[in-house]
Design an enzyme around this catalytic site. Structure first.
Site, PDB file in Angstrom:
ATOM      1  N   GLU A  85     -37.482   4.087 -32.850  1.00  8.21           N
ATOM      2  CA  GLU A  85     -38.784   3.494 -32.553  1.00  8.21           C
ATOM      3  C   GLU A  85     -38.586   2.142 -31.883  1.00  8.21           C
ATOM      4  O   GLU A  85     -37.462   1.684 -31.695  1.00  8.21           O
ATOM      5  CB  GLU A  85     -39.617   3.362 -33.834  1.00  8.21           C
ATOM      6  CG  GLU A  85     -39.977   4.705 -34.447  1.00  8.21           C
ATOM      7  CD  GLU A  85     -40.906   4.579 -35.651  1.00  8.21           C
ATOM      8  OE1 GLU A  85     -41.158   3.442 -36.084  1.00  8.21           O
ATOM      9  OE2 GLU A  85     -41.371   5.614 -36.143  1.00  8.21           O
ATOM     10  N   HIS A 106     -50.972  -2.483 -34.590  1.00  5.63           N
ATOM     11  CA  HIS A 106     -50.206  -1.385 -34.007  1.00  5.63           C
ATOM     12  C   HIS A 106     -50.694  -1.182 -32.577  1.00  5.63           C
ATOM     13  O   HIS A 106     -51.896  -1.114 -32.330  1.00  5.63           O
ATOM     14  CB  HIS A 106     -50.390  -0.099 -34.812  1.00  5.63           C
ATOM     15  CG  HIS A 106     -49.349   0.926 -34.502  1.00  5.63           C
ATOM     16  ND1 HIS A 106     -49.361   1.662 -33.340  1.00  5.63           N
ATOM     17  CD2 HIS A 106     -48.240   1.326 -35.185  1.00  5.63           C
ATOM     18  CE1 HIS A 106     -48.315   2.480 -33.332  1.00  5.63           C
ATOM     19  NE2 HIS A 106     -47.618   2.280 -34.437  1.00  5.63           N
ATOM     20  N   ARG A 135     -43.579  -4.577 -31.657  1.00  2.43           N
ATOM     21  CA  ARG A 135     -44.993  -4.231 -31.648  1.00  2.43           C
ATOM     22  C   ARG A 135     -45.898  -5.358 -31.162  1.00  2.43           C
ATOM     23  O   ARG A 135     -46.876  -5.128 -30.449  1.00  2.43           O
ATOM     24  CB  ARG A 135     -45.431  -3.785 -33.048  1.00  2.43           C
ATOM     25  CG  ARG A 135     -44.882  -2.436 -33.439  1.00  2.43           C
ATOM     26  CD  ARG A 135     -45.261  -2.065 -34.855  1.00  2.43           C
ATOM     27  NE  ARG A 135     -44.835  -0.703 -35.157  1.00  2.43           N
ATOM     28  CZ  ARG A 135     -44.957  -0.140 -36.344  1.00  2.43           C
ATOM     29  NH1 ARG A 135     -45.494  -0.826 -37.339  1.00  2.43           N
ATOM     30  NH2 ARG A 135     -44.552   1.097 -36.545  1.00  2.43           N
ATOM     31  N   HIS A 191     -52.877  -3.096 -38.437  1.00  3.38           N
ATOM     32  CA  HIS A 191     -52.038  -2.057 -39.028  1.00  3.38           C
ATOM     33  C   HIS A 191     -51.306  -2.489 -40.286  1.00  3.38           C
ATOM     34  O   HIS A 191     -51.235  -1.727 -41.246  1.00  3.38           O
ATOM     35  CB  HIS A 191     -51.018  -1.590 -37.991  1.00  3.38           C
ATOM     36  CG  HIS A 191     -50.117  -0.501 -38.462  1.00  3.38           C
ATOM     37  ND1 HIS A 191     -50.582   0.689 -38.977  1.00  3.38           N
ATOM     38  CD2 HIS A 191     -48.755  -0.420 -38.514  1.00  3.38           C
ATOM     39  CE1 HIS A 191     -49.571   1.464 -39.302  1.00  3.38           C
ATOM     40  NE2 HIS A 191     -48.454   0.809 -39.060  1.00  3.38           N
ATOM     41  N   ARG A 222     -43.209  -7.044 -38.391  1.00  5.90           N
ATOM     42  CA  ARG A 222     -42.403  -6.004 -39.047  1.00  5.90           C
ATOM     43  C   ARG A 222     -41.738  -5.070 -38.040  1.00  5.90           C
ATOM     44  O   ARG A 222     -42.363  -4.596 -37.104  1.00  5.90           O
ATOM     45  CB  ARG A 222     -43.304  -5.172 -39.974  1.00  5.90           C
ATOM     46  CG  ARG A 222     -42.586  -4.008 -40.641  1.00  5.90           C
ATOM     47  CD  ARG A 222     -43.494  -3.325 -41.637  1.00  5.90           C
ATOM     48  NE  ARG A 222     -44.656  -2.704 -41.027  1.00  5.90           N
ATOM     49  CZ  ARG A 222     -44.685  -1.450 -40.568  1.00  5.90           C
ATOM     50  NH1 ARG A 222     -43.600  -0.703 -40.628  1.00  5.90           N
ATOM     51  NH2 ARG A 222     -45.786  -0.956 -40.051  1.00  5.90           N
TER      52      ARG A 222
END
Length: 428
Positions: free
Chosen positions: A113, A230, A271, A334, A369
């Protein structure tokens, strides 16, 4: 008003709360509360997967990826602890029955990811959170020492005059009955803050209850402004929780496009960077969304059907054929990186009060994160909190068990007055 005594009270029945309860000694009396139904936690919603140290040579890379994504505001000790215990956590989940994807040779399959320098994420289709949490829930339901109580809202935490946590005041959402639950140790696992935002991937019942109650009693909290958005949720004008399109899709090759069909950002950046790029592109175009093209995923339709069936189904339900056209996406709230300050054992600044999962801030995530670190962090530090309680949490200062019946009665009278006032205000 009903009163009861428990050895350990866990407030929240997501992955963190359940794993904490499961790692407390079998003879101990554990009560797990849940504000909604037992499956209404964000742990059930996690799509992409859960990180794990791929091999010993990956330690430095995994550490650096986590620190870089968090803008180096992470606690290095907490990050190292998470990485060190990641493999044993995955192995334990497998003993619970969790079915991670496998290669043809039977080895675990790994995906990648955003902001990861290599594939190190294990997964179950595109519903890893559901796979993990449902098995933890099933295990907890089999334990005779664990009581699971859904549809119960925490109204407040209970403290003595010295700042020691003694339990919580709660309300049955269906009957309206208020109870005082006294506990030797209390664990906050109430999730995040998504219900406070207009656009969020979280359940609406997640309104920061644990953090709010802790703050009201002077328990330390950190970085309450560290909220992650997100980058890719399915765009809709409907109200309610937003449907997340997993970062794994971009990790497997999906591309972000503007109105002209052009790429405008490296999809595998952290992100917060991707979210900022999307917002900038939306402002430039005067639009309320951009587009995500899944047709560029490696392996094409086979990968989409095998790895992302839930995403395909939801997009089709909304009228989008991902095999023929890009889908509209927009950033949404998110994850909450801030929270109640806790250490490597989940201990807060209040004796006998622990905080785990998204409710806590132990420094793992820093300012942003790294994808798929949340489930791992929640499981590891919830287990460590349970171990700390087992190893003598009662010895760290006075607990409810040390009070005389006269002292408890006095606290109960004071708490009754406060709860009555709170209930009256809420009804007005």
């Amino acid at each position: 008003m009903k009163e009861e005594f428990r050895e350990t009270l866990v407030i929240g029945a997501g992955a963190a709360g359940l794993n904490c309860a499961l790692h407390l000694p079998a003879p101990s009396d554990v009560l797990v509360l849940c504000k909604g139904g037992l499956k209404e936690s964000d742990s059930f919603l996690a799509q992409g997967g859960i990180c794990v140290l791929h091999d010993p040579d990956d330690a430095a890379g995994y550490f650096e990826d986590t620190m870089r994504a968090g803008h180096y505001e992470n606690n290095p000790d907490t990050v190292r602890c998470m990485i060190e215990h990641s493999r044993e956590t995955i192995d334990e989940l497998i003993t619970f029955g969790v079915r991670f994807a496998r290669e043809e040779n039977g080895e675990l399959a790994y995906t990648r990811e955003g902001a990861h320098s290599r594939p190190r994420i294990v997964f179950h289709a595109d519903c890893t959170g559901k796979e993990i949490t449902s098995h933890l829930l099933a295990a907890a339901q089999k334990r005779t020492n664990i009581e699971l109580r859904p549809y119960t809202t925490m109204l407040d935490l209970l403290f003595d005059d010295g700042g020691t946590c003694l339990g919580a005041a709660v309300r049955d959402n269906r009957s309206g009955e208020v109870s005082l639950i006294y506990a030797g140790n209390t664990v906050l696992a109430t999730g995040g803050v998504g219900g406070l935002f207009a656009h969020s991937t979280n359940y609406r019942i997640l309104t920061g209850d644990g953090v709010g109650a802790a703050l009201a009693h002077g328990v330390a909290a950190d970085h309450l402004d560290y909220v992650q958005f997100h980058p890719t949720t399915l765009y809709t004008k409907r109200r309610g929780r937003r449907f997340l399109i997993s970062e794994s899709v971009r990790g497997e090759g999906a591309q972000l496009l503007n109105a002209a069909g052009e790429r405008f950002v490296d999809e595998l950046l952290p992100r917060d960077v991707v979210t900022a790029a999307i917002r900038k592109e939306m402002a430039k175009e005067g639009s309320d969304h951009v587009r995500l093209d899944l047709r560029t995923v490696r392996g094409g339709e086979h990968t989409l059907e095998k790895h992302f069936p839930g995403i395909l189904h939801r997009c089709r339900k909304e009228g989008y054929d991902v095999l023929r056209e890009p889908v509209p996406v927009v950033p949404a709230q998110h994850y909450f990186m801030g929270g109640v300050r806790s250490d490597l054992s989940g201990r807060t600044t209040a004796p006998h009060l622990y905080a785990v999962g998204e409710t806590c801030c132990n420094g793992v995530h820093g300012r942003n994160r790294l994808a798929s670190n949340s489930l791992l962090e929640a499981l590891i530090f919830a287990r460590r909190a349970a171990q700390d309680i087992t190893d003598g949490g009662r010895a760290k200062g006075k607990t409810v068990w040390d009070y005389t019946q006269k002292e408890i009665a006095a606290m109960q009278r004071a708490r009754r007055r406060l709860v009555t006032q709170e209930t009256h205000h809420e009804s007005e």
